[in-house]
Design a protein around this motif. Structure first.
Motif, PDB file in Angstrom:
ATOM      1  N   THR A 170       0.828  -1.208   0.000  1.00 37.84           N
ATOM      2  CA  THR A 170       0.000   0.000   0.000  1.00 37.84           C
ATOM      3  C   THR A 170       0.862   1.257   0.000  1.00 37.84           C
ATOM      4  O   THR A 170       0.617   2.198  -0.767  1.00 37.84           O
ATOM      5  N   LEU A 171       1.877   1.274   0.851  1.00 38.80           N
ATOM      6  CA  LEU A 171       2.755   2.443   0.909  1.00 38.80           C
ATOM      7  C   LEU A 171       3.469   2.668  -0.417  1.00 38.80           C
ATOM      8  O   LEU A 171       3.578   3.809  -0.890  1.00 38.80           O
ATOM      9  N   ARG A 172       3.959   1.608  -1.017  1.00 36.62           N
ATOM     10  CA  ARG A 172       4.662   1.736  -2.301  1.00 36.62           C
ATOM     11  C   ARG A 172       3.718   2.308  -3.366  1.00 36.62           C
ATOM     12  O   ARG A 172       4.094   3.197  -4.140  1.00 36.62           O
ATOM     13  N   ARG A 173       2.497   1.807  -3.387  1.00 34.93           N
ATOM     14  CA  ARG A 173       1.523   2.280  -4.375  1.00 34.93           C
ATOM     15  C   ARG A 173       1.148   3.733  -4.131  1.00 34.93           C
ATOM     16  O   ARG A 173       1.117   4.544  -5.066  1.00 34.93           O
ATOM     17  N   TRP A 174       0.886   4.078  -2.867  1.00 34.56           N
ATOM     18  CA  TRP A 174       0.480   5.444  -2.555  1.00 34.56           C
ATOM     19  C   TRP A 174       1.607   6.440  -2.796  1.00 34.56           C
ATOM     20  O   TRP A 174       1.386   7.520  -3.349  1.00 34.56           O
ATOM     21  N   ARG A 175       2.811   6.101  -2.389  1.00 36.49           N
ATOM     22  CA  ARG A 175       3.925   7.027  -2.603  1.00 36.49           C
ATOM     23  C   ARG A 175       4.188   7.229  -4.094  1.00 36.49           C
ATOM     24  O   ARG A 175       4.477   8.350  -4.536  1.00 36.49           O
ATOM     25  N   GLY A 176       4.087   6.156  -4.858  1.00 42.35           N
ATOM     26  CA  GLY A 176       4.261   6.288  -6.299  1.00 42.35           C
ATOM     27  C   GLY A 176       3.174   7.144  -6.918  1.00 42.35           C
ATOM     28  O   GLY A 176       3.443   7.990  -7.786  1.00 42.35           O
ATOM     29  N   ALA A 177       1.929   6.935  -6.470  1.00 43.56           N
ATOM     30  CA  ALA A 177       0.820   7.724  -6.997  1.00 43.56           C
ATOM     31  C   ALA A 177       0.969   9.197  -6.630  1.00 43.56           C
ATOM     32  O   ALA A 177       0.760  10.087  -7.468  1.00 43.56           O
ATOM     33  N   VAL A 178       1.342   9.471  -5.384  1.00 40.80           N
ATOM     34  CA  VAL A 178       1.508  10.856  -4.941  1.00 40.80           C
ATOM     35  C   VAL A 178       2.602  11.549  -5.750  1.00 40.80           C
ATOM     36  O   VAL A 178       2.470  12.716  -6.141  1.00 40.80           O
ATOM     37  N   ALA A 179       3.697  10.832  -6.022  1.00 38.98           N
ATOM     38  CA  ALA A 179       4.777  11.406  -6.826  1.00 38.98           C
ATOM     39  C   ALA A 179       4.289  11.747  -8.231  1.00 38.98           C
ATOM     40  O   ALA A 179       4.688  12.768  -8.812  1.00 38.98           O
ATOM     41  N   THR A 180       3.423  10.915  -8.783  1.00 43.99           N
ATOM     42  CA  THR A 180       2.857  11.188 -10.106  1.00 43.99           C
ATOM     43  C   THR A 180       1.871  12.346 -10.048  1.00 43.99           C
ATOM     44  O   THR A 180       1.909  13.262 -10.887  1.00 43.99           O
TER      45      THR A 180
END
Length: 253
Positions: A170-180
Protein backbone atom coordinates in the motif's frame (compact mmCIF):
# COMPACT_ATOMS: atom_id res chain seq x y z
CA UNK A 1 -13.67 19.44 17.35
CA UNK A 2 -11.81 16.29 18.34
CA UNK A 3 -13.77 14.07 20.71
CA UNK A 4 -12.17 11.12 22.49
CA UNK A 5 -13.81 8.29 24.41
CA UNK A 6 -12.78 8.48 28.06
CA UNK A 7 -12.06 4.88 29.11
CA UNK A 8 -13.30 5.61 32.63
CA UNK A 9 -16.82 6.54 31.56
CA UNK A 10 -17.11 5.14 28.04
CA UNK A 11 -18.42 8.52 26.96
CA UNK A 12 -17.04 10.73 24.15
CA UNK A 13 -15.47 13.87 25.57
CA UNK A 14 -13.94 16.98 24.05
CA UNK A 15 -10.20 16.42 23.78
CA UNK A 16 -9.50 20.13 23.82
CA UNK A 17 -10.33 22.33 26.81
CA UNK A 18 -13.28 24.70 26.78
CA UNK A 19 -10.85 27.53 27.38
CA UNK A 20 -8.00 27.63 24.90
CA UNK A 21 -4.82 26.50 26.60
CA UNK A 22 -2.04 23.97 26.76
CA UNK A 23 -2.98 20.29 26.51
CA UNK A 24 -0.66 17.64 27.94
CA UNK A 25 -0.55 14.27 26.19
CA UNK A 26 1.04 11.71 28.49
CA UNK A 27 2.00 8.32 27.07
CA UNK A 28 2.16 5.56 29.69
CA UNK A 29 4.43 2.85 28.30
CA UNK A 30 5.47 0.18 30.81
CA UNK A 31 7.73 -1.75 28.41
CA UNK A 32 9.31 -1.27 24.97
CA UNK A 33 7.28 -4.10 23.43
CA UNK A 34 4.82 -3.97 20.53
CA UNK A 35 1.99 -2.86 22.82
CA UNK A 36 4.15 -0.07 24.20
CA UNK A 37 5.06 1.00 20.69
CA UNK A 38 1.38 1.04 19.73
CA UNK A 39 0.52 3.20 22.74
CA UNK A 40 3.23 5.69 21.84
CA UNK A 41 2.12 5.73 18.19
CA UNK A 42 -1.48 6.49 19.15
CA UNK A 43 -0.20 9.29 21.38
CA UNK A 44 1.84 10.65 18.47
CA UNK A 45 -1.19 10.69 16.15
CA UNK A 46 -3.30 12.27 18.88
CA UNK A 47 -0.73 15.06 19.21
CA UNK A 48 -0.79 15.57 15.43
CA UNK A 49 -4.59 15.83 15.44
CA UNK A 50 -4.52 18.40 18.23
CA UNK A 51 -1.84 20.45 16.49
CA UNK A 52 -3.79 20.46 13.22
CA UNK A 53 -6.68 22.02 15.13
CA UNK A 54 -4.35 24.69 16.54
CA UNK A 55 -4.12 23.30 20.08
CA UNK A 56 -0.74 23.78 21.82
CA UNK A 57 0.51 20.42 23.10
CA UNK A 58 3.07 19.28 25.65
CA UNK A 59 4.11 15.62 25.39
CA UNK A 60 5.37 13.43 28.23
CA UNK A 61 6.57 9.82 28.35
CA UNK A 62 6.16 7.98 31.64
CA UNK A 63 6.36 4.55 33.25
CA UNK A 64 8.88 3.06 30.84
CA UNK A 65 11.50 0.39 31.28
CA UNK A 66 14.04 0.30 28.48
CA UNK A 67 13.58 3.91 27.39
CA UNK A 68 16.59 3.83 25.09
CA UNK A 69 15.22 0.86 23.16
CA UNK A 70 11.75 2.38 23.01
CA UNK A 71 13.03 5.73 21.76
CA UNK A 72 15.08 4.04 19.04
CA UNK A 73 12.09 2.03 17.84
CA UNK A 74 9.82 5.06 18.05
CA UNK A 75 12.21 7.21 16.03
CA UNK A 76 12.30 4.57 13.29
CA UNK A 77 8.50 4.75 13.11
CA UNK A 78 8.55 8.53 12.76
CA UNK A 79 7.18 9.11 16.27
CA UNK A 80 8.30 12.49 17.47
CA UNK A 81 10.18 12.67 20.80
CA UNK A 82 8.25 12.87 24.08
CA UNK A 83 9.80 14.43 27.17
CA UNK A 84 10.85 12.10 29.95
CA UNK A 85 8.57 12.33 32.96
CA UNK A 86 11.52 13.08 35.23
CA UNK A 87 12.39 16.11 33.09
CA UNK A 88 8.88 17.50 32.83
CA UNK A 89 8.51 18.98 36.30
CA UNK A 90 5.19 19.33 38.08
CA UNK A 91 3.28 20.83 35.17
CA UNK A 92 2.90 23.97 33.13
CA UNK A 93 -0.63 24.91 34.10
CA UNK A 94 -2.14 22.84 31.31
CA UNK A 95 -5.89 23.13 30.74
CA UNK A 96 -6.36 19.49 29.71
CA UNK A 97 -4.52 16.20 30.26
CA UNK A 98 -4.89 13.16 28.00
CA UNK A 99 -3.42 9.89 29.26
CA UNK A 100 -2.73 7.32 26.54
CA UNK A 101 -2.20 3.86 27.97
CA UNK A 102 -2.82 0.14 27.65
CA UNK A 103 -5.49 -1.45 29.88
CA UNK A 104 -3.01 -3.38 32.01
CA UNK A 105 -4.25 -3.61 35.56
CA UNK A 106 -1.51 -3.39 38.13
CA UNK A 107 1.22 -2.30 35.72
CA UNK A 108 3.21 0.83 36.43
CA UNK A 109 2.01 3.43 34.01
CA UNK A 110 -0.78 1.19 32.74
CA UNK A 111 -4.47 1.95 32.81
CA UNK A 112 -4.89 -0.03 35.99
CA UNK A 113 -2.68 2.43 37.88
CA UNK A 114 -5.31 5.04 38.73
CA UNK A 115 -2.82 7.21 40.60
CA UNK A 116 -0.98 7.77 37.32
CA UNK A 117 -4.07 8.83 35.36
CA UNK A 118 -6.30 10.34 38.03
CA UNK A 119 -6.51 13.77 36.43
CA UNK A 120 -7.65 14.07 32.85
CA UNK A 121 -9.05 11.77 30.18
CA UNK A 122 -7.85 8.21 29.71
CA UNK A 123 -7.38 6.98 26.13
CA UNK A 124 -6.94 3.22 26.14
CA UNK A 125 -5.06 1.28 23.48
CA UNK A 126 -5.59 -2.47 23.12
CA UNK A 127 -2.61 -4.84 23.33
CA UNK A 128 -0.57 -5.72 20.25
CA UNK A 129 1.96 -8.40 19.51
CA UNK A 130 3.82 -9.59 16.46
CA UNK A 131 5.32 -12.69 14.95
CA UNK A 132 9.01 -13.06 15.62
CA UNK A 133 11.01 -10.48 13.68
CA UNK A 134 8.00 -8.75 12.10
CA UNK A 135 8.21 -5.63 14.27
CA UNK A 136 12.01 -5.44 14.41
CA UNK A 137 13.08 -4.62 10.84
CA UNK A 138 14.06 -0.94 10.71
CA UNK A 139 13.91 -1.01 6.91
CA UNK A 140 10.18 -1.76 7.12
CA UNK A 141 9.38 0.77 9.83
CA UNK A 142 6.98 2.84 7.70
CA UNK A 143 5.04 -0.30 6.82
CA UNK A 144 4.89 -1.21 10.50
CA UNK A 145 3.50 2.24 11.29
CA UNK A 146 0.77 1.80 8.68
CA UNK A 147 -0.03 -1.73 9.86
CA UNK A 148 -0.41 -0.51 13.44
CA UNK A 149 -2.58 2.43 12.38
CA UNK A 150 -4.84 0.33 10.16
CA UNK A 151 -6.43 -1.50 13.10
CA UNK A 152 -8.83 0.37 15.42
CA UNK A 153 -6.88 1.19 18.57
CA UNK A 154 -9.45 -0.42 20.87
CA UNK A 155 -9.11 -3.81 19.13
CA UNK A 156 -6.30 -6.24 20.01
CA UNK A 157 -3.81 -6.60 17.18
CA UNK A 158 -1.65 -9.51 16.04
CA UNK A 159 0.86 -8.52 13.36
CA UNK A 160 2.10 -11.15 10.95
CA UNK A 161 4.19 -11.15 7.81
CA UNK A 162 1.13 -10.91 5.57
CA UNK A 163 -0.08 -7.74 7.32
CA UNK A 164 3.32 -6.10 7.02
CA UNK A 165 3.70 -7.08 3.37
CA UNK A 166 0.24 -5.69 2.63
CA UNK A 167 1.17 -2.41 4.32
CA UNK A 168 4.40 -2.25 2.30
CA UNK A 169 2.47 -2.74 -0.93
CA UNK A 170 0.00 0.00 0.00
CA UNK A 171 2.76 2.44 0.91
CA UNK A 172 4.66 1.74 -2.30
CA UNK A 173 1.52 2.28 -4.37
CA UNK A 174 0.48 5.44 -2.56
CA UNK A 175 3.93 7.03 -2.60
CA UNK A 176 4.26 6.29 -6.30
CA UNK A 177 0.82 7.72 -7.00
CA UNK A 178 1.51 10.86 -4.94
CA UNK A 179 4.78 11.41 -6.83
CA UNK A 180 2.86 11.19 -10.11
CA UNK A 181 -0.01 13.40 -8.93
CA UNK A 182 2.52 16.03 -7.83
CA UNK A 183 3.42 16.58 -11.50
CA UNK A 184 -0.17 17.45 -12.42
CA UNK A 185 -1.81 20.88 -12.15
CA UNK A 186 -2.58 21.63 -8.51
CA UNK A 187 -6.15 21.59 -7.27
CA UNK A 188 -7.85 22.17 -3.92
CA UNK A 189 -9.05 19.35 -1.72
CA UNK A 190 -12.77 18.89 -2.48
CA UNK A 191 -14.81 20.15 0.46
CA UNK A 192 -16.64 16.82 0.95
CA UNK A 193 -13.31 14.96 1.09
CA UNK A 194 -11.82 17.39 3.60
CA UNK A 195 -14.96 17.09 5.71
CA UNK A 196 -14.79 13.28 5.60
CA UNK A 197 -11.16 13.30 6.72
CA UNK A 198 -11.80 15.69 9.58
CA UNK A 199 -14.97 13.88 10.62
CA UNK A 200 -13.02 10.61 10.77
CA UNK A 201 -10.13 11.71 12.93
CA UNK A 202 -12.26 14.00 15.10
CA UNK A 203 -14.55 11.04 15.89
CA UNK A 204 -12.48 9.29 18.56
CA UNK A 205 -9.33 9.48 16.42
CA UNK A 206 -10.67 6.97 13.89
CA UNK A 207 -7.53 6.49 11.80
CA UNK A 208 -8.84 3.43 9.88
CA UNK A 209 -11.67 5.66 8.63
CA UNK A 210 -9.09 8.22 7.47
CA UNK A 211 -7.31 5.47 5.53
CA UNK A 212 -10.65 4.42 4.02
CA UNK A 213 -11.18 7.97 2.72
CA UNK A 214 -7.76 7.86 1.06
CA UNK A 215 -8.61 4.57 -0.63
CA UNK A 216 -11.79 6.10 -2.04
CA UNK A 217 -9.90 9.14 -3.31
CA UNK A 218 -7.26 6.89 -4.88
CA UNK A 219 -9.82 5.23 -7.15
CA UNK A 220 -12.25 8.13 -7.54
CA UNK A 221 -13.20 9.04 -11.08
CA UNK A 222 -14.16 12.58 -10.11
CA UNK A 223 -11.22 13.87 -8.04
CA UNK A 224 -8.50 15.43 -10.25
CA UNK A 225 -4.92 14.26 -9.76
CA UNK A 226 -3.81 17.60 -8.36
CA UNK A 227 -6.56 17.43 -5.74
CA UNK A 228 -5.60 13.85 -4.92
CA UNK A 229 -2.08 15.04 -4.20
CA UNK A 230 -3.31 17.79 -1.88
CA UNK A 231 -5.63 15.32 -0.13
CA UNK A 232 -2.87 12.82 0.57
CA UNK A 233 -0.42 15.51 1.68
CA UNK A 234 -3.04 16.93 4.05
CA UNK A 235 -3.94 13.54 5.54
CA UNK A 236 -0.27 12.74 6.00
CA UNK A 237 0.02 15.57 8.50
CA UNK A 238 -1.97 13.23 10.74
CA UNK A 239 -0.69 9.85 9.56
CA UNK A 240 3.04 10.59 9.39
CA UNK A 241 3.61 8.01 6.63
CA UNK A 242 5.89 10.18 4.46
CA UNK A 243 3.49 9.84 1.53
CA UNK A 244 5.26 12.65 -0.36
CA UNK A 245 8.70 11.08 0.07
CA UNK A 246 9.12 9.94 -3.53
CA UNK A 247 8.35 13.26 -5.19
CA UNK A 248 11.15 14.08 -7.60
CA UNK A 249 12.70 10.62 -7.44
CA UNK A 250 13.28 8.79 -10.66
CA UNK A 251 11.80 5.53 -9.43
CA UNK A 252 9.12 5.75 -6.70
CA UNK A 253 9.56 3.21 -3.92
Amino acid sequence: MLRITDARTGEPTDATPARRGLTRVEAHVPRPDTTGLRVLLVADVLVRALEISGTPVWTVLTGTEGRTELRARAAALGIRPFEDERDSGSGLGEAQVLHVCAPEAGSAGGAGDDSETANGLRVEVAPADAESGVADDVERASALRLALLACPRHEPLRLDEAALTGAEDTLRRWRGAVATWATRPSGPIPDPVRQQLRAAWEDDLDVPAVLAVLRKVETSGTVPDGARFETYAYADRLLGLELTRDIGRGTPS
